[in-house]
Structures are given as C-alpha cells and as structure tokens.
Design a protein around this motif. Sequence first.
Motif, PDB file in Angstrom:
ATOM      1  N   ASN A  84       0.834  -1.194   0.000  1.00 20.45           N
ATOM      2  CA  ASN A  84       0.000   0.000   0.000  1.00 20.45           C
ATOM      3  C   ASN A  84       0.876   1.253   0.000  1.00 20.45           C
ATOM      4  OD1 ASN A  84      -2.407  -1.635   0.374  1.00 20.45           O
ATOM      5  ND2 ASN A  84      -1.729  -1.908   2.498  1.00 20.45           N
ATOM      6  N   SER A  85       0.230   2.376  -0.189  1.00 19.31           N
ATOM      7  CA  SER A  85       0.914   3.675  -0.142  1.00 19.31           C
ATOM      8  C   SER A  85       2.163   3.673  -1.012  1.00 19.31           C
ATOM      9  CB  SER A  85       1.295   4.005   1.313  1.00 19.31           C
ATOM     10  OG  SER A  85       0.154   4.004   2.145  1.00 19.31           O
ATOM     11  N   LEU A  86       2.000   3.250  -2.237  1.00 19.81           N
ATOM     12  CA  LEU A  86       3.138   3.132  -3.144  1.00 19.81           C
ATOM     13  C   LEU A  86       3.796   4.477  -3.398  1.00 19.81           C
ATOM     14  CD1 LEU A  86       1.810   0.537  -5.718  1.00 19.81           C
ATOM     15  CD2 LEU A  86       3.627   0.201  -4.041  1.00 19.81           C
ATOM     16  N   LYS A  87       5.125   4.430  -3.582  1.00 18.61           N
ATOM     17  CA  LYS A  87       5.924   5.624  -3.836  1.00 18.61           C
ATOM     18  C   LYS A  87       6.682   5.437  -5.151  1.00 18.61           C
ATOM     19  CE  LYS A  87       6.880   5.607   1.128  1.00 18.61           C
ATOM     20  NZ  LYS A  87       7.943   5.553   2.163  1.00 18.61           N
ATOM     21  N   PRO A  88       7.065   6.528  -5.788  1.00 22.08           N
ATOM     22  CA  PRO A  88       7.857   6.395  -7.018  1.00 22.08           C
ATOM     23  C   PRO A  88       9.118   5.551  -6.820  1.00 22.08           C
ATOM     24  CG  PRO A  88       7.043   8.632  -6.826  1.00 22.08           C
ATOM     25  CD  PRO A  88       6.687   7.933  -5.533  1.00 22.08           C
ATOM     26  N   GLU A  89       9.707   5.597  -5.628  1.00 22.32           N
ATOM     27  CA  GLU A  89      10.912   4.806  -5.384  1.00 22.32           C
ATOM     28  C   GLU A  89      10.634   3.306  -5.264  1.00 22.32           C
ATOM     29  OE1 GLU A  89       9.886   7.534  -3.725  1.00 22.32           O
ATOM     30  OE2 GLU A  89      10.320   7.388  -1.569  1.00 22.32           O
ATOM     31  N   ASP A  90       9.366   2.915  -5.314  1.00 23.20           N
ATOM     32  CA  ASP A  90       9.038   1.481  -5.387  1.00 23.20           C
ATOM     33  C   ASP A  90       9.138   0.959  -6.817  1.00 23.20           C
ATOM     34  OD1 ASP A  90       6.496   2.075  -2.934  1.00 23.20           O
ATOM     35  OD2 ASP A  90       8.411   1.029  -2.623  1.00 23.20           O
ATOM     36  N   THR A  91       9.373   1.858  -7.765  1.00 26.63           N
ATOM     37  CA  THR A  91       9.520   1.457  -9.158  1.00 26.63           C
ATOM     38  C   THR A  91      10.723   0.550  -9.319  1.00 26.63           C
ATOM     39  OG1 THR A  91       8.466   3.454 -10.013  1.00 26.63           O
ATOM     40  CG2 THR A  91       9.961   2.277 -11.492  1.00 26.63           C
ATOM     41  N   ALA A  92      10.499  -0.646  -9.855  1.00 28.51           N
ATOM     42  CA  ALA A  92      11.555  -1.641 -10.022  1.00 28.51           C
ATOM     43  C   ALA A  92      10.981  -2.855 -10.742  1.00 28.51           C
ATOM     44  CB  ALA A  92      12.111  -2.062  -8.661  1.00 28.51           C
ATOM     45  N   VAL A  93      11.863  -3.783 -11.077  1.00 30.25           N
ATOM     46  CA  VAL A  93      11.419  -5.097 -11.532  1.00 30.25           C
ATOM     47  C   VAL A  93      11.343  -5.994 -10.298  1.00 30.25           C
ATOM     48  CG1 VAL A  93      11.878  -7.095 -12.982  1.00 30.25           C
ATOM     49  CG2 VAL A  93      12.486  -4.808 -13.797  1.00 30.25           C
ATOM     50  N   GLY A 114      11.940 -16.289 -10.542  1.00 26.20           N
ATOM     51  CA  GLY A 114      10.984 -16.068 -11.600  1.00 26.20           C
ATOM     52  C   GLY A 114      11.551 -15.106 -12.637  1.00 26.20           C
ATOM     53  N   GLN A 115      10.766 -14.844 -13.680  1.00 18.38           N
ATOM     54  CA  GLN A 115      11.246 -14.016 -14.780  1.00 18.38           C
ATOM     55  C   GLN A 115      11.165 -12.523 -14.470  1.00 18.38           C
ATOM     56  OE1 GLN A 115       8.380 -15.561 -14.672  1.00 18.38           O
ATOM     57  NE2 GLN A 115       6.760 -14.295 -15.549  1.00 18.38           N
ATOM     58  N   GLY A 116      10.426 -12.159 -13.444  1.00 15.71           N
ATOM     59  CA  GLY A 116      10.318 -10.757 -13.055  1.00 15.71           C
ATOM     60  C   GLY A 116       9.125 -10.064 -13.672  1.00 15.71           C
ATOM     61  N   THR A 117       8.618  -9.073 -12.958  1.00 16.76           N
ATOM     62  CA  THR A 117       7.505  -8.272 -13.461  1.00 16.76           C
ATOM     63  C   THR A 117       7.778  -6.804 -13.134  1.00 16.76           C
ATOM     64  OG1 THR A 117       5.090  -7.982 -13.399  1.00 16.76           O
ATOM     65  CG2 THR A 117       6.144  -8.627 -11.334  1.00 16.76           C
ATOM     66  N   GLN A 118       7.583  -5.951 -14.103  1.00 13.85           N
ATOM     67  CA  GLN A 118       7.871  -4.526 -13.940  1.00 13.85           C
ATOM     68  C   GLN A 118       6.761  -3.839 -13.156  1.00 13.85           C
ATOM     69  OE1 GLN A 118      10.598  -2.472 -15.111  1.00 13.85           O
ATOM     70  NE2 GLN A 118       9.575  -0.979 -13.781  1.00 13.85           N
TER      71      GLN A 118
END
Length: 123
Positions: A84-93, A114-118
Amino acid sequence: QVQFVESGGGSVQSGGTLNLSCTASGSAFIIGAMGWYRQYPGQQQRDVVAVIGIGGNRRYSDSVEGRAIISRDNAKNTISLQMNSLKPEDTAVYYCNAHVRKVQGGTEVLTFWGQGTQVTVSS
C-alpha cells in the motif's frame, strides 16, 4: 527446474496499491521459503522486499515495513504480496524467489528465480 507463474505489477499511481502473486512448481523439488525481491534500474543486485517461510514466519525490508503484507498458500506453493501507499521509489522489476530441496533427498538448498515483473509508480 522450478517454474514460476508471476502476476500483477504494471503501472500504479503514487499512493496506490500493488498486488503481486507467484506460484512455484517443480515435481523434483520441495518448495521452502519464498519471497519477493526487486531490482532497481541500473542496479545489479536484487533487494529483498518480503519473504515468508513454510511456517508463515515473515520478514520485510525496512523500506516496506508497515505497508506490505506477504501471505502464502502452502498447498499451492503460492505467495501473494500486497503493498500500500506506493511511492515512485518502489519502481523496479519485482522477482519471485524460492528456496527448494530435492525430493530425492539431501541437505542442499537451491535457489530459483521467476522471470520478473515490472512495477512503475508514477507521481
């Protein structure tokens, strides 16, 4: 080999909620602890987000503590992560991970990914 089916991810607005799911399978292996890790752009290493053992013991990174919940269905070797409360710095694979032992025996613990998810969090 261990196969993974990862789902969830995509683009989310800042302050929103992320739901990830991962199912691991492999008839030659006993699935142990599983977890989610993430890899930032330009970074080689994968940082732990949350892990959960067969008994339900959980560990979270400091960066998500208090806003993430990891759960597990042992019968399906499936883990789910809600953040919850996602932040731009949570951006990752985001990568699903499993520690396994061979059904045929032995004490060696193997690790599969796993293969990863963006996941992209926009402000």
